[in-house]
Design an enzyme around this catalytic site. Structure first.
Site, PDB file in Angstrom:
ATOM      1  N   ASP A  21      14.452  12.630 -19.627  1.00  0.00           N
ATOM      2  CA  ASP A  21      13.691  11.604 -20.326  1.00  0.00           C
ATOM      3  C   ASP A  21      13.673  10.366 -19.436  1.00  0.00           C
ATOM      4  O   ASP A  21      14.689   9.689 -19.280  1.00  0.00           O
ATOM      5  CB  ASP A  21      14.339  11.293 -21.678  1.00  0.00           C
ATOM      6  CG  ASP A  21      13.602  10.209 -22.451  1.00  0.00           C
ATOM      7  OD1 ASP A  21      12.644   9.612 -21.909  1.00  0.00           O
ATOM      8  OD2 ASP A  21      13.999   9.932 -23.603  1.00  0.00           O
ATOM      9  N   LEU A  22      12.526  10.077 -18.853  1.00  0.00           N
ATOM     10  CA  LEU A  22      12.450   8.986 -17.880  1.00  0.00           C
ATOM     11  C   LEU A  22      12.535   7.603 -18.506  1.00  0.00           C
ATOM     12  O   LEU A  22      12.599   6.605 -17.789  1.00  0.00           O
ATOM     13  CB  LEU A  22      11.159   9.116 -17.069  1.00  0.00           C
ATOM     14  CG  LEU A  22      11.179  10.255 -16.050  1.00  0.00           C
ATOM     15  CD1 LEU A  22       9.794  10.496 -15.482  1.00  0.00           C
ATOM     16  CD2 LEU A  22      12.165   9.966 -14.933  1.00  0.00           C
ATOM     17  N   ASN A  48       5.431  10.393 -10.518  1.00  0.00           N
ATOM     18  CA  ASN A  48       4.175  10.846 -11.107  1.00  0.00           C
ATOM     19  C   ASN A  48       4.054  10.512 -12.592  1.00  0.00           C
ATOM     20  O   ASN A  48       2.952  10.408 -13.115  1.00  0.00           O
ATOM     21  CB  ASN A  48       4.043  12.362 -10.900  1.00  0.00           C
ATOM     22  CG  ASN A  48       2.773  12.917 -11.489  1.00  0.00           C
ATOM     23  OD1 ASN A  48       1.683  12.492 -11.139  1.00  0.00           O
ATOM     24  ND2 ASN A  48       2.904  13.846 -12.425  1.00  0.00           N
ATOM     25  N   TYR A 117      -1.566  -1.124 -20.392  1.00  0.00           N
ATOM     26  CA  TYR A 117      -1.352  -0.049 -19.423  1.00  0.00           C
ATOM     27  C   TYR A 117      -1.755  -0.530 -18.028  1.00  0.00           C
ATOM     28  O   TYR A 117      -1.039  -0.302 -17.047  1.00  0.00           O
ATOM     29  CB  TYR A 117      -2.162   1.184 -19.819  1.00  0.00           C
ATOM     30  CG  TYR A 117      -2.278   2.225 -18.735  1.00  0.00           C
ATOM     31  CD1 TYR A 117      -1.213   3.072 -18.441  1.00  0.00           C
ATOM     32  CD2 TYR A 117      -3.462   2.367 -17.994  1.00  0.00           C
ATOM     33  CE1 TYR A 117      -1.314   4.028 -17.442  1.00  0.00           C
ATOM     34  CE2 TYR A 117      -3.570   3.318 -17.006  1.00  0.00           C
ATOM     35  CZ  TYR A 117      -2.496   4.147 -16.726  1.00  0.00           C
ATOM     36  OH  TYR A 117      -2.602   5.087 -15.739  1.00  0.00           O
ATOM     37  N   LYS A 121       0.307  -0.839 -14.334  1.00  0.00           N
ATOM     38  CA  LYS A 121      -0.133  -0.251 -13.083  1.00  0.00           C
ATOM     39  C   LYS A 121      -0.338  -1.307 -11.992  1.00  0.00           C
ATOM     40  O   LYS A 121      -0.158  -1.030 -10.801  1.00  0.00           O
ATOM     41  CB  LYS A 121      -1.403   0.578 -13.300  1.00  0.00           C
ATOM     42  CG  LYS A 121      -1.135   1.875 -14.069  1.00  0.00           C
ATOM     43  CD  LYS A 121      -0.121   2.755 -13.328  1.00  0.00           C
ATOM     44  CE  LYS A 121       0.087   4.098 -13.981  1.00  0.00           C
ATOM     45  NZ  LYS A 121       0.998   4.973 -13.197  1.00  0.00           N
ATOM     46  N   VAL A 152      -8.445  11.733 -14.163  1.00  0.00           N
ATOM     47  CA  VAL A 152      -7.939  13.046 -13.774  1.00  0.00           C
ATOM     48  C   VAL A 152      -7.769  13.873 -15.047  1.00  0.00           C
ATOM     49  O   VAL A 152      -7.228  13.394 -16.046  1.00  0.00           O
ATOM     50  CB  VAL A 152      -6.580  12.943 -13.051  1.00  0.00           C
ATOM     51  CG1 VAL A 152      -6.150  14.326 -12.543  1.00  0.00           C
ATOM     52  CG2 VAL A 152      -6.655  11.940 -11.906  1.00  0.00           C
ATOM     53  N   GLU A 153      -8.202  15.105 -14.985  1.00  0.00           N
ATOM     54  CA  GLU A 153      -8.124  15.966 -16.172  1.00  0.00           C
ATOM     55  C   GLU A 153      -6.690  16.449 -16.376  1.00  0.00           C
ATOM     56  O   GLU A 153      -6.243  17.428 -15.773  1.00  0.00           O
ATOM     57  CB  GLU A 153      -9.070  17.164 -16.032  1.00  0.00           C
ATOM     58  CG  GLU A 153      -9.199  17.981 -17.311  1.00  0.00           C
ATOM     59  CD  GLU A 153     -10.255  19.060 -17.227  1.00  0.00           C
ATOM     60  OE1 GLU A 153     -10.258  19.940 -18.092  1.00  0.00           O
ATOM     61  OE2 GLU A 153     -11.081  19.022 -16.292  1.00  0.00           O
ATOM     62  N   GLY A 155      -3.176  15.754 -19.511  1.00  0.00           N
ATOM     63  CA  GLY A 155      -2.928  15.480 -20.922  1.00  0.00           C
ATOM     64  C   GLY A 155      -2.894  13.994 -21.236  1.00  0.00           C
ATOM     65  O   GLY A 155      -2.575  13.596 -22.359  1.00  0.00           O
ATOM     66  N   LYS A 159      -2.429  11.799 -24.996  1.00  0.00           N
ATOM     67  CA  LYS A 159      -1.319  10.908 -25.352  1.00  0.00           C
ATOM     68  C   LYS A 159      -1.851   9.551 -25.804  1.00  0.00           C
ATOM     69  O   LYS A 159      -1.361   8.965 -26.772  1.00  0.00           O
ATOM     70  CB  LYS A 159      -0.394  10.735 -24.136  1.00  0.00           C
ATOM     71  CG  LYS A 159       0.839   9.885 -24.400  1.00  0.00           C
ATOM     72  CD  LYS A 159       1.819  10.579 -25.329  1.00  0.00           C
ATOM     73  CE  LYS A 159       3.098   9.768 -25.483  1.00  0.00           C
ATOM     74  NZ  LYS A 159       4.054  10.415 -26.400  1.00  0.00           N
TER      75      LYS A 159
END
Length: 211
Positions: A21-22, A48, A117, A121, A152-153, A155, A159
């Site tokens: 769990d990061l 990543n 978000y 970044k 990018v395809e 998930g 989320k």
């Protein structure tokens, strides 16, 4: 499951999964300890993991903001520190730390659900350049690189829009998106650069993407 898929597909090398769990520093440190025990250490670290929660600046929940900070900024910083220490203690002078950033780390799009978000970044952009400078000050030849993709395809949208899976799916249907393989090829390109060449940032987006 992914490790088995890689093996059955005949890919070279071995994928060794490790649950972590990061957002939990203790688990990150435990992971690096296990890597040290089982595989001596880290020569290349690719940060990543990243996520977005639909929390605008004017009405967002603190919990969502904190989750993004923990994963997108703190985990990157902790993993980078531990990877560097692993290289240093084994006298690895040609290692590489690659941060998977985002085009949102270079421009703010008019979509309120990704503004916070985007801030995380932007932090990754600054952290990568700061890391490059510190590695120079330490007189190492370890390199630091950002890879900043557009859509990018993955998930990711599921989320972000976890309460609206149809909207998430539509995100990847409007244009021909980048694929995971495109990101992997960018990583390989970065790692393949001659030792005297440091690639600072690769900005890449689908040809059809407007923003």
């Amino acid at each position: 499951k992914l490790a088995a898929e890689c093996q059955s597909a005949g890919y070279p090398g071995t994928l060794i999964p490790y649950k972590c769990d990061l957002s939990n520093e203790e688990e990150i440190l435990s992971m690096f300890s296990a890597i040290r025990t089982l595989h001596q250490g880290v020569d290349v670290c690719i940060n990543n993991a990243g996520l977005a929660r639909p929390e605008p600046l004017l009405s967002g929940r603190t919990e969502g903001w904190r989750t993004m900070i923990d994963v997108n900024v703190m985990a990157v910083s902790i993993c980078t520190r531990e990877a560097y220490q692993s290289m240093k203690e084994r006298n690895i002078d040609d290692g590489h730390i690659i941060n998977i950033n985002s085009m949102n780390g270079h421009s703010v799009v008019p979509q309120s659900v990704v503004h916070f978000y985007s801030a995380t970044k932007y932090a990754v952009t600054a952290l990568t350049e700061g890391l490059r400078q510190e590695l120079r000050e330490a007189k190492t030849h370890i390199r630091a690189t950002c890879i900043s993709p557009g859509l990018v395809e993955t998930g990711f949208a599921f989320k972000l829009h976890d309460n609206d899976p149809e909207r998430a799916a539509a995100t990847y249907e409007s244009i021909r998106c980048l694929k995971a393989e495109d990101m992997a090829n960018a990583v390989i390109y970065v790692l393949s650069a001659p030792p005297h060449v440091q690639i600072g940032d690769i900005q890449m987006r689908p040809t059809e993407q407007i923003s």
